[in-house]
Scaffold this motif. Structure first.
Motif, mmCIF file in Angstrom:
data_model
loop_
_atom_site.group_PDB
_atom_site.id
_atom_site.type_symbol
_atom_site.label_atom_id
_atom_site.label_comp_id
_atom_site.label_asym_id
_atom_site.label_seq_id
_atom_site.Cartn_x
_atom_site.Cartn_y
_atom_site.Cartn_z
ATOM 1 N N TYR A 59 49.254 28.030 33.659
ATOM 2 C CA TYR A 59 48.539 27.267 34.208
ATOM 3 C C TYR A 59 46.720 27.864 34.390
ATOM 4 O O TYR A 59 46.852 29.015 34.290
ATOM 5 C CB TYR A 59 48.917 26.842 35.667
ATOM 6 N N THR B 123 44.290 23.197 40.163
ATOM 7 C CA THR B 123 45.112 23.933 39.138
ATOM 8 C C THR B 123 45.847 22.880 38.488
ATOM 9 O O THR B 123 46.041 21.943 38.704
ATOM 10 C CB THR B 123 46.068 24.702 40.107
ATOM 11 N N ASP C 175 47.815 20.723 42.753
ATOM 12 C CA ASP C 175 48.667 21.185 41.362
ATOM 13 C C ASP C 175 48.992 20.119 40.612
ATOM 14 O O ASP C 175 49.844 19.493 40.977
ATOM 15 C CB ASP C 175 49.595 22.415 41.741
ATOM 16 N N ARG D 273 43.467 27.997 37.058
ATOM 17 C CA ARG D 273 42.968 27.651 38.364
ATOM 18 C C ARG D 273 41.146 27.881 38.273
ATOM 19 O O ARG D 273 40.853 28.569 37.530
ATOM 20 C CB ARG D 273 43.555 28.834 39.368
ATOM 21 N N TYR E 172 38.170 29.487 45.962
ATOM 22 C CA TYR E 172 39.143 28.348 45.228
ATOM 23 C C TYR E 172 38.632 27.070 45.319
ATOM 24 O O TYR E 172 38.497 26.652 46.655
ATOM 25 C CB TYR E 172 40.615 28.655 45.653
#
Length: 552
Positions: free
Chosen positions: A417, A431, A506, A419, A427
């Motif tokens: 994955y 993601t 996600d 990010r 952050y």
């Protein structure tokens, strides 16, 4: 000379299918300010058609590719686009108001090109098992029934065509036709009837379905004999039931405003004008003998030429001329040439895509870090190559690779994955698991844009509520890269994440993670979980998704 107004449009088009896109192209090319408002995805119903072979001048093309070409062409001449839901219309006065989920919009004329939506079949259990075996889009959900038996309800063109398409995945396809035979063109019907992997059962209606977390049985009835039979899936297995029961016009907005026929279709004259001054209709939403992309495009072109005259008349009457923004010349500004930044070589992205990327990159206000979490799989290598090529196109993106132990809360089985982090190391809440290609490429790039700048506009009162939200919320979203409905949900979720650090997302290309499909028993996309509660199915705009979060 009319006074310029930057908050007014000449025409607002409601619906982004072939009719709306063609009208926008004609109006923008004639230098009128035109906005297309679409609540789902630009392209309309034809985007779920895998192969279009009857559009003049094009031997064969997917519906999604055809309408994306239309969208880019309209954009090249200055058409503007907004993803929002139109909630009501005020057609009084010279200046009309279009109320949307992102606030009111003003214009001289309105073109209703919202098309038609799939009908439900009405059997018991249909809504209960929607997304858990009952599906409506073969392109989006067919892959989740690999090796399983599939039933198709319907006798029209879509049922016949999609039955053939579903044989790519299903162990066998059974068409349940209510009438004596298919009602579509004989050639299309014959393709289904002659296919060795398709069984056609006529005079048959589905009465009910049953199961637990997914479909286990279906009861159907022979219309001639009245005999009922029940199909039961093998123990521990399931099956798919796809509904193609026709369409109903999306005319709720104009009930009481424009004249409709008993079936709910808009009545227009030969120039696409409705019974309401300033309101025109085009495409599948109006009364017509043939509902095809080519006839929708013809409607759109004719409506546009009439709206040109109407808008010019309103400009003269009011003394106001809508001002087209500089960004309306988007595609003209990004023409690729030898000196253009978009001319950088790429092994993955076509020149026209690179040109559009350069426009996005130019509007990004701060650099971002794309951090890769990889394993030894081929998918990891593919993701690495994809992200490396993307980052090579701009200095606004930096590619890094996380250490094997640096899992940051995600399960190891969910690799690979990527990010997304800001320059300060925070952050962004974005993601993506797998490779964000296909229809998710645009949503991923929009996520980058939203994370690095002021981003896409959000209605002020809604934005204020999102910024004030103070409870952690994690959105686990399952998509298919071939699904045209998934990007709206993903874009909405990622926009929420970029506005509020309490919200994280996600996104998974479900094809790459069969163990998660099995774990969560996902049989339809888009599918999502709020803090692991769910599943929830269907596309959602940012207002709808945030409401679900606040009510959770």
């Amino acid at each position: 000379m009319p006074k310029e107004n930057g908050e007014l449009y000449d025409v607002i088009v409601i619906g982004g299918g072939p009719a709306g896109l063609t009208a926008a192209l004609y109006l923008a090319r004639a230098c009128y300010r035109v906005l297309i408002v679409e609540k789902e995805h630009f392209g309309g119903q034809i985007t779920i058609t895998e192969r279009v072979v009857n559009y003049p001048g094009i031997a064969s093309i997917s519906g999604a590719a055809l309408t994306e070409n239309m969208r880019q062409q309209a954009e090249a001449f200055g058409a503007e686009f907004k993803l929002a839901e139109v909630t009501s219309l005020d057609m009084t006065g010279d200046i009309k108001t279009v109320y949307t989920s992102q606030g009111p919009l003003r214009c001289f004329g309105v073109l209703l090109a919202a098309g038609a939506r799939p009908r439900t079949a009405g059997f018991r259990g249909e809504e209960e098992f929607r997304g858990r075996g009952v599906a409506y889009c073969a392109t989006c959900d067919g892959e989740f029934f690999r090796g399983l038996p599939v039933f198709v309800i319907g006798g029209g063109f879509a049922a016949a065509e999609e039955s053939v398409f579903l044989t790519k995945y299903a162990s066998h396809v059974t068409c349940l036709v209510r009438g004596e035979d298919f009602s579509c063109a004989a050639q299309t019907a014959e393709e289904a009837k002659k296919n060795p992997n398709i069984t056609v059962m006529t005079n048959t209606v589905v009465e009910s379905v049953a199961g637990d977390t997914t479909l286990r049985s279906m009861t159907y009835r022979d219309k001639k004999t009245g005999e009922e039979k029940t199909y039961t899936a093998p123990e521990g297995s399931t099956f798919g039931l796809f509904v193609f029961a026709g369409y109903e016009p999306a005319t709720e907005l104009v009930k009481g405003i424009a004249e409709l026929n008993p079936q709910g279709y808009v009545i227009t004259d030969e120039n696409m004008k409705t019974s309401c001054d300033g309101l025109y209709a085009a495409g599948d939403i109006r009364i017509k003998a043939l509902r095809q992309a080519v006839t929708a495009a013809g409607d759109g072109a004719l409506a546009a030429t009439e709206l040109e005259r109407y808008a010019l008349q309103m400009q003269k009457r009011t003394g106001i001329r809508p001002l087209r923004p500089e960004s309306a010349a988007f595609a003209q500004e990004t023409t690729v040439n030898a000196e253009s930044p978009a001319a950088k070589s790429s092994a993955i992205f076509a020149p026209e895509i690179l040109a559009q990327l350069q426009t996005v990159f130019a509007r990004m206000e701060q650099p971002l870090e794309l951090r890769l979490f990889l394993d030894d799989s081929d998918v990891s290598q593919e993701l690495h190559i994809y992200m490396k090529d993307l980052c090579q196109q701009t200095n606004k993106l930096k590619l890094t690779r996380a250490e094997q132990a640096d899992e940051e809360g995600a399960e190891g089985s969910e690799r690979p994955y990527v990010r997304v982090y800001r320059q300060d190391g925070s952050y962004t809440g974005i993601t993506f698991h797998g490779v964000p290609g296909g229809h998710e490429f645009t949503s991923f790039v929009l996520g980058l844009y939203n994370a690095s700048s002021q981003g896409q506009a959000v209605e002020p009162s809604l934005r204020e509520k999102i910024l004030a939200w103070d409870k952690p919320c994690h959105l686990r979203i399952f998509v298919s890269l071939s699904c045209t409905m998934c990007p709206e949900l993903v874009t909405a979720a990622q926009r929420l994440a970029t506005l509020n650090s309490k919200i994280t997302t996600d996104v998974y290309d479900l094809n790459r993670f069969p163990e998660l499909q099995k774990k969560y028993q996902v049989m339809s996309v888009p599918c999502f979980f709020l803090n692991e509660d769910g599943p929830q199915f269907g596309k959602k705009n940012i207002a709808q998704l945030f409401q679900m979060i606040t009510e959770h």
